[in-house]
Design a protein around this motif. Sequence first.
Motif, PDB file in Angstrom:
ATOM      1  N   ARG A  12      21.664 -63.746 -54.465  1.00  0.00           N
ATOM      2  CA  ARG A  12      21.411 -64.698 -53.378  1.00  0.00           C
ATOM      3  C   ARG A  12      20.074 -65.428 -53.493  1.00  0.00           C
ATOM      4  NH1 ARG A  12      22.107 -61.143 -48.457  1.00  0.00           N
ATOM      5  NH2 ARG A  12      23.501 -59.651 -49.396  1.00  0.00           N
ATOM      6  N   THR A  13      19.534 -65.546 -54.685  1.00  0.00           N
ATOM      7  CA  THR A  13      18.352 -66.362 -54.916  1.00  0.00           C
ATOM      8  C   THR A  13      18.673 -67.353 -56.018  1.00  0.00           C
ATOM      9  OG1 THR A  13      17.386 -64.919 -56.605  1.00  0.00           O
ATOM     10  CG2 THR A  13      16.816 -64.434 -54.315  1.00  0.00           C
ATOM     11  N   GLN A  14      17.725 -68.190 -56.359  1.00  0.00           N
ATOM     12  CA  GLN A  14      17.948 -69.168 -57.412  1.00  0.00           C
ATOM     13  C   GLN A  14      17.331 -68.744 -58.744  1.00  0.00           C
ATOM     14  OE1 GLN A  14      19.938 -71.864 -57.493  1.00  0.00           O
ATOM     15  NE2 GLN A  14      20.623 -70.952 -55.580  1.00  0.00           N
ATOM     16  N   MET A  15      17.002 -67.468 -58.874  1.00  0.00           N
ATOM     17  CA  MET A  15      16.458 -66.992 -60.135  1.00  0.00           C
ATOM     18  C   MET A  15      17.112 -65.672 -60.515  1.00  0.00           C
ATOM     19  SD  MET A  15      12.646 -65.816 -58.903  1.00  0.00           S
ATOM     20  CE  MET A  15      12.044 -66.133 -60.506  1.00  0.00           C
ATOM     21  N   ASN A  16      17.064 -65.381 -61.783  1.00  0.00           N
ATOM     22  CA  ASN A  16      17.600 -64.124 -62.286  1.00  0.00           C
ATOM     23  C   ASN A  16      16.514 -63.060 -62.256  1.00  0.00           C
ATOM     24  OD1 ASN A  16      20.096 -65.203 -62.846  1.00  0.00           O
ATOM     25  ND2 ASN A  16      19.585 -65.712 -64.938  1.00  0.00           N
ATOM     26  N   ARG A  17      16.934 -61.831 -62.024  1.00  0.00           N
ATOM     27  CA  ARG A  17      16.030 -60.685 -62.131  1.00  0.00           C
ATOM     28  C   ARG A  17      16.592 -59.784 -63.218  1.00  0.00           C
ATOM     29  NH1 ARG A  17      15.283 -58.746 -55.976  1.00  0.00           N
ATOM     30  NH2 ARG A  17      17.532 -58.569 -56.182  1.00  0.00           N
ATOM     31  N   ILE A  18      15.756 -59.484 -64.205  1.00  0.00           N
ATOM     32  CA  ILE A  18      16.199 -58.770 -65.397  1.00  0.00           C
ATOM     33  C   ILE A  18      15.558 -57.392 -65.427  1.00  0.00           C
ATOM     34  CG2 ILE A  18      16.364 -58.834 -67.913  1.00  0.00           C
ATOM     35  CD1 ILE A  18      17.689 -61.185 -66.480  1.00  0.00           C
ATOM     36  N   GLY A  19      16.376 -56.360 -65.647  1.00  0.00           N
ATOM     37  CA  GLY A  19      15.886 -55.006 -65.830  1.00  0.00           C
ATOM     38  C   GLY A  19      16.415 -54.445 -67.141  1.00  0.00           C
ATOM     39  N   ILE A  20      15.556 -53.726 -67.854  1.00  0.00           N
ATOM     40  CA  ILE A  20      15.948 -53.152 -69.142  1.00  0.00           C
ATOM     41  C   ILE A  20      15.709 -51.652 -69.085  1.00  0.00           C
ATOM     42  CG2 ILE A  20      15.468 -53.105 -71.608  1.00  0.00           C
ATOM     43  CD1 ILE A  20      14.609 -56.033 -71.330  1.00  0.00           C
ATOM     44  N   THR A  21      16.709 -50.888 -69.466  1.00  0.00           N
ATOM     45  CA  THR A  21      16.623 -49.436 -69.466  1.00  0.00           C
ATOM     46  C   THR A  21      16.806 -48.916 -70.889  1.00  0.00           C
ATOM     47  OG1 THR A  21      17.585 -49.376 -67.256  1.00  0.00           O
ATOM     48  CG2 THR A  21      17.576 -47.335 -68.481  1.00  0.00           C
ATOM     49  N   VAL A  22      15.859 -48.100 -71.317  1.00  0.00           N
ATOM     50  CA  VAL A  22      15.938 -47.480 -72.640  1.00  0.00           C
ATOM     51  C   VAL A  22      15.672 -45.991 -72.447  1.00  0.00           C
ATOM     52  CG1 VAL A  22      15.041 -47.463 -74.986  1.00  0.00           C
ATOM     53  CG2 VAL A  22      15.095 -49.596 -73.698  1.00  0.00           C
ATOM     54  N   SER A  23      16.635 -45.169 -72.804  1.00  0.00           N
ATOM     55  CA  SER A  23      16.547 -43.735 -72.589  1.00  0.00           C
ATOM     56  C   SER A  23      15.600 -43.064 -73.582  1.00  0.00           C
ATOM     57  CB  SER A  23      17.939 -43.123 -72.731  1.00  0.00           C
ATOM     58  OG  SER A  23      17.880 -41.728 -72.725  1.00  0.00           O
ATOM     59  N   LYS A  24      15.073 -41.908 -73.191  1.00  0.00           N
ATOM     60  CA  LYS A  24      14.237 -41.125 -74.093  1.00  0.00           C
ATOM     61  C   LYS A  24      15.031 -40.590 -75.281  1.00  0.00           C
ATOM     62  CE  LYS A  24      10.552 -39.494 -71.137  1.00  0.00           C
ATOM     63  NZ  LYS A  24       9.826 -38.313 -70.662  1.00  0.00           N
ATOM     64  N   LYS A  25      16.348 -40.571 -75.164  1.00  0.00           N
ATOM     65  CA  LYS A  25      17.191 -40.102 -76.261  1.00  0.00           C
ATOM     66  C   LYS A  25      17.113 -41.030 -77.481  1.00  0.00           C
ATOM     67  CE  LYS A  25      20.613 -38.022 -73.238  1.00  0.00           C
ATOM     68  NZ  LYS A  25      21.998 -38.082 -72.772  1.00  0.00           N
ATOM     69  N   LEU A  26      16.664 -42.269 -77.272  1.00  0.00           N
ATOM     70  CA  LEU A  26      16.599 -43.221 -78.369  1.00  0.00           C
ATOM     71  C   LEU A  26      15.419 -42.987 -79.295  1.00  0.00           C
ATOM     72  CD1 LEU A  26      18.807 -44.636 -76.774  1.00  0.00           C
ATOM     73  CD2 LEU A  26      17.684 -46.764 -77.285  1.00  0.00           C
ATOM     74  N   GLY A  27      14.388 -42.315 -78.822  1.00  0.00           N
ATOM     75  CA  GLY A  27      13.240 -42.060 -79.678  1.00  0.00           C
ATOM     76  C   GLY A  27      11.961 -41.966 -78.883  1.00  0.00           C
TER      77      GLY A  27
END
Length: 114
Positions: A35-50
């Motif tokens: 409901r806004t005019q901009m995107n909100r970006i979240g990035i998740t990287v697990s501890k299992k990756l390194g």
Amino acid sequence: MKYSCSLKLNHIFRRLYHTGAVANSFLVLYAWPNRTQMNRIGITVSKKLGHAVVRNRVRRRLREVYRLNEEKFLPGWDIVVVARSRCVETDFQSLVKAYLALAAKAGILKEDAL
């Protein structure tokens, strides 16, 4: 990210995890209108990756993929990208293709970007 901001609040991440997701072997993408005019970006990287160096590198690469293709995304979406383990070893171009394919599948790309 000119037209976007970071997604940092935990309750928004949790809310998005209960929406429908699209996935491939590199990433999982959750999207919901905000409901806004901009995107909100979240990035998740697990501890299992390194270790932290590996996780931060994956995070930087995913942010860069979005930044380079930002004009192709429709405005007004909350987007959470979860990195999978194959994301660590892949080259940048494969990551770009995977990211844009998921965005198209989720319906958050502009029509002329396809």
